[in-house]
Motif scaffolding. Structure first.
Motif, PDB file in Angstrom:
ATOM      1  N   LEU A  67       2.821  14.214  -1.207  1.00  0.00           N
ATOM      2  CA  LEU A  67       3.899  13.245  -1.409  1.00  0.00           C
ATOM      3  C   LEU A  67       3.462  11.930  -0.788  1.00  0.00           C
ATOM      4  CD1 LEU A  67       6.813  12.730  -2.383  1.00  0.00           C
ATOM      5  CD2 LEU A  67       7.588  13.374  -0.090  1.00  0.00           C
ATOM      6  N   ILE A  68       3.255  10.916  -1.614  1.00  0.00           N
ATOM      7  CA  ILE A  68       2.700   9.640  -1.142  1.00  0.00           C
ATOM      8  C   ILE A  68       3.748   8.534  -1.304  1.00  0.00           C
ATOM      9  CG2 ILE A  68       0.879   7.926  -1.468  1.00  0.00           C
ATOM     10  CD1 ILE A  68      -0.912  10.151  -2.479  1.00  0.00           C
ATOM     11  N   PRO A  69       4.137   7.882  -0.193  1.00  0.00           N
ATOM     12  CA  PRO A  69       5.124   6.802  -0.278  1.00  0.00           C
ATOM     13  C   PRO A  69       4.477   5.443  -0.510  1.00  0.00           C
ATOM     14  CG  PRO A  69       4.693   7.313   2.017  1.00  0.00           C
ATOM     15  CD  PRO A  69       3.808   8.224   1.202  1.00  0.00           C
ATOM     16  N   SER A  70       5.222   4.555  -1.165  1.00  0.00           N
ATOM     17  CA  SER A  70       4.765   3.182  -1.382  1.00  0.00           C
ATOM     18  C   SER A  70       5.983   2.269  -1.395  1.00  0.00           C
ATOM     19  CB  SER A  70       4.012   3.070  -2.708  1.00  0.00           C
ATOM     20  OG  SER A  70       3.627   1.729  -2.958  1.00  0.00           O
ATOM     21  N   GLN A  95       9.006   4.009  -3.189  1.00  0.00           N
ATOM     22  CA  GLN A  95       8.674   4.906  -4.310  1.00  0.00           C
ATOM     23  C   GLN A  95       7.821   6.049  -3.776  1.00  0.00           C
ATOM     24  OE1 GLN A  95       7.494   3.787  -8.557  1.00  0.00           O
ATOM     25  NE2 GLN A  95       5.514   4.290  -7.683  1.00  0.00           N
ATOM     26  N   PHE A  96       8.281   7.267  -4.021  1.00  0.00           N
ATOM     27  CA  PHE A  96       7.538   8.455  -3.625  1.00  0.00           C
ATOM     28  C   PHE A  96       6.924   9.076  -4.878  1.00  0.00           C
ATOM     29  CE2 PHE A  96      10.530   7.881  -0.215  1.00  0.00           C
ATOM     30  CZ  PHE A  96       9.813   8.232   0.926  1.00  0.00           C
ATOM     31  N   THR A  97       5.631   9.388  -4.805  1.00  0.00           N
ATOM     32  CA  THR A  97       4.946  10.028  -5.925  1.00  0.00           C
ATOM     33  C   THR A  97       4.437  11.395  -5.488  1.00  0.00           C
ATOM     34  OG1 THR A  97       4.237   7.881  -6.790  1.00  0.00           O
ATOM     35  CG2 THR A  97       3.102   9.821  -7.618  1.00  0.00           C
ATOM     36  N   GLU A 110      12.494   7.059  -6.410  1.00  0.00           N
ATOM     37  CA  GLU A 110      12.704   6.026  -5.393  1.00  0.00           C
ATOM     38  C   GLU A 110      13.833   6.409  -4.443  1.00  0.00           C
ATOM     39  OE1 GLU A 110      13.311   2.250  -7.236  1.00  0.00           O
ATOM     40  OE2 GLU A 110      11.209   2.052  -7.858  1.00  0.00           O
ATOM     41  N   VAL A 111      13.679   5.996  -3.191  1.00  0.00           N
ATOM     42  CA  VAL A 111      14.667   6.241  -2.147  1.00  0.00           C
ATOM     43  C   VAL A 111      14.815   4.959  -1.333  1.00  0.00           C
ATOM     44  CG1 VAL A 111      15.202   7.555  -0.044  1.00  0.00           C
ATOM     45  CG2 VAL A 111      14.162   8.711  -2.003  1.00  0.00           C
ATOM     46  N   LEU A 112      16.045   4.649  -0.928  1.00  0.00           N
ATOM     47  CA  LEU A 112      16.293   3.511  -0.049  1.00  0.00           C
ATOM     48  C   LEU A 112      16.248   3.955   1.404  1.00  0.00           C
ATOM     49  CD1 LEU A 112      19.288   1.743  -1.844  1.00  0.00           C
ATOM     50  CD2 LEU A 112      16.864   1.139  -1.947  1.00  0.00           C
ATOM     51  N   GLY A 113      15.706   3.098   2.250  1.00  0.00           N
ATOM     52  CA  GLY A 113      15.698   3.351   3.685  1.00  0.00           C
ATOM     53  C   GLY A 113      16.133   2.098   4.412  1.00  0.00           C
ATOM     54  N   ALA A 134      14.166  11.553   1.541  1.00  0.00           N
ATOM     55  CA  ALA A 134      13.442  11.951   0.334  1.00  0.00           C
ATOM     56  C   ALA A 134      13.195  13.463   0.360  1.00  0.00           C
ATOM     57  CB  ALA A 134      12.128  11.199   0.227  1.00  0.00           C
ATOM     58  N   LEU A 135      12.750  13.970   1.503  1.00  0.00           N
ATOM     59  CA  LEU A 135      12.488  15.407   1.624  1.00  0.00           C
ATOM     60  C   LEU A 135      13.777  16.212   1.614  1.00  0.00           C
ATOM     61  CD1 LEU A 135       9.647  15.331   4.308  1.00  0.00           C
ATOM     62  CD2 LEU A 135       9.411  15.810   1.860  1.00  0.00           C
TER      63      LEU A 135
END
Length: 258
Positions: A67-70, A95-97, A110-113, A134-135
């Motif tokens: 799981l790679i965040p950007s 954006q998590f891929t 996508e997730v907001l933080g 996200a998790l």
């Protein structure tokens, strides 16, 4: 010269499983993550990012999942502190891929933080929160919250032989923004500051709609003014992060007759 060709994949080979199938397997292995973190100042417990990552890390690695965040968007705001000074509030769109190392299949979401800090830690808080949620949402991980402890009053409970009243997600933020003329102040000036700060902090950690509703009940008891507005803004941000639809209540135009 001898060849080193790999053996063909059998129907039962784990590398034939789809990405979604592997994710479902991880979901099935993850148990409830307890709230091991403790905020002594604001007096609340929370599930830490480290605990949540630890719960899924090995299961994902065993299935060659990454799981790679950007960070794709960053928004900064200044927030007035009730006791003077300003905080920096950042909202990250991350954006998590998901990558399947066996099949090469990918899926993104996508997730907001959000993070708030006087110094330079707002971004780190926001990214940590984004990874955490996200998790939590990807694998539907329970964190030990009681779904019935949502601040409902007796009038919201089901009547004998009847179904409970359906509540719309927008009620939480709407009720706080609107305020209530009959709401009882939570405490006097000093205590109200602490109550508002606690609500803001807990809103940043909220993982369910039930938690947001419970915080909304507490926020309505704050005295009208900057403290209530700050709590309302935090709850609206939490609702946005969790995907809960919110809307501001209609306001009467000046001079309009009622």
């Amino acid at each position: 010269m001898t060849g080193t060709n790999a053996a063909p994949l059998t129907p039962d080979d784990p590398r034939r499983r789809s990405l979604v199938r592997k994710l479902a397997e991880v979901m099935g292995e993850v148990e409830r993550v307890p709230k091991s973190g403790r905020n002594d100042f604001h007096r609340y417990d929370y599930a830490t990012e480290a605990d949540i990552v630890s719960a899924v890390r090995k299961a994902m690695a065993d299935r060659a999942l990454m799981l790679i965040p950007s960070v794709v968007k960053t928004e900064w705001h200044e927030v007035e502190r009730s006791k003077g000074g300003k905080d920096r509030l950042v909202t990250l769109t991350v954006q998590f891929t998901l990558h399947d190392g066996d099949s090469g299949e990918e899926k993104s979401f996508e997730v907001l933080g959000e993070g708030q800090d006087q110094g330079d830690k707002a971004t780190y808080k926001a990214l940590t929160g984004a990874v955490k949620y996200a998790l939590l949402k990807l694998f539907l991980i329970p964190t030990g919250d009681d779904p019935e402890d949502d601040g409902h009053s007796p009038k919201d409970l089901p009547r004998r032989g009847g179904a409970p009243r359906a509540r719309q997600p927008s009620e939480v933020a709407q009720a706080v923004v609107a305020g209530s003329a009959s709401a009882r102040p939570a405490s006097q000036a000093g205590g109200a500051d602490d109550d508002a700060a606690a609500i803001v902090a807990e809103a940043e950690q909220a993982a369910t709609e039930a938690e947001c509703k419970a915080l909304g009940v507490r926020a309505r008891k704050l005295p009208d003014g900057p403290l209530k507005k700050r709590a309302a803004a935090a709850l609206q941000a939490a609702a946005k992060r969790l995907g809960i639809e919110t809307k501001k209540p209609a306001t009467r135009e000046p001079g309009a007759e009622g």
